[in-house]
Enzyme design. Structure first.
Site: not given
Length: 192
Positions: A45, A50, A106-107, A148-149, A152
């Site tokens: 994702g 991000q 997480c990236l 999760h996304e 953000h």
């Protein structure tokens, strides 16, 4: 084009994002770049904050999880085969089911993974890349990735779910991430 991922510590990761309209400039190119960036970074994702955009937009591909599952995990999640989808202007309507734990990463917070509790199901309103409206229920690992996304776009990170002591124990690693002291396989953008 592969875009740099915004690292922990950047203000955009703590911003509540704005809805967009169909005339958002270069949206198709942005989506193409987000998919390419997500796959190049080995993510499932990616949310617009991000990549340094304060808009309510994220992409997910939970199909990858099922395609790369270990034998012991087969049949574990009820949402097989997963989904690959664009979510624009998403707003959660409700959560359902029991909370369950999963080891998330997480990236934007590389090399940190923690067990996070989230509800099994989520219902959200969103529009797709053609601005067609949807109200849909998601379950299992797909619901988790969406939550999760979605977080953000609300200025929230998965580490916000940790107990204060655990978060304090991770502070040194978080500081290293924000200062760019990690060697990664993908490009990062750091707060100035």
């Amino acid at each position: 084009m592969i875009l740099p991922i915004v690292a922990y510590g950047a203000p955009v990761l703590r911003k509540v994002c704005a809805d967009i309209t169909p005339d958002f400039p270069n949206l198709n190119k942005l989506l193409e770049d987000m998919w390419e960036t997500m796959y190049a970074s080995n993510g499932v994702g990616l949310a617009a904050p991000q990549i340094n955009k304060g808009i309510r937009l994220f992409v997910i591909d939970s199909q990858q999880i099922f395609e790369n599952q270990d034998e012991e995990d087969k049949g574990k999640y009820p949402d097989k085969p997963g989904v690959k989808r664009v979510f624009i202007n998403a707003h959660i309507k409700e959560f359902d089911g029991d909370d369950w734990s999963y080891n998330e990463g997480c990236l934007s917070i590389p090399k940190i993974r923690e067990d996070i509790m989230r509800p099994e199901e989520v219902v959200l309103d969103y529009v797709d890349e053609n601005f067609q409206p949807h109200t849909e229920r998601f379950v299992g690992i797909t619901a988790r990735i969406i939550q999760h996304e979605y977080d953000h776009t609300e200025g929230k990170l998965f580490i916000d779910y940790l107990k204060p002591l655990r978060k304090k124990m991770l502070q040194g690693k978080l500081n290293d991430i924000s200062k760019g002291k990690l060697k990664l396989d993908y490009k990062m953008m750091y707060a100035k």
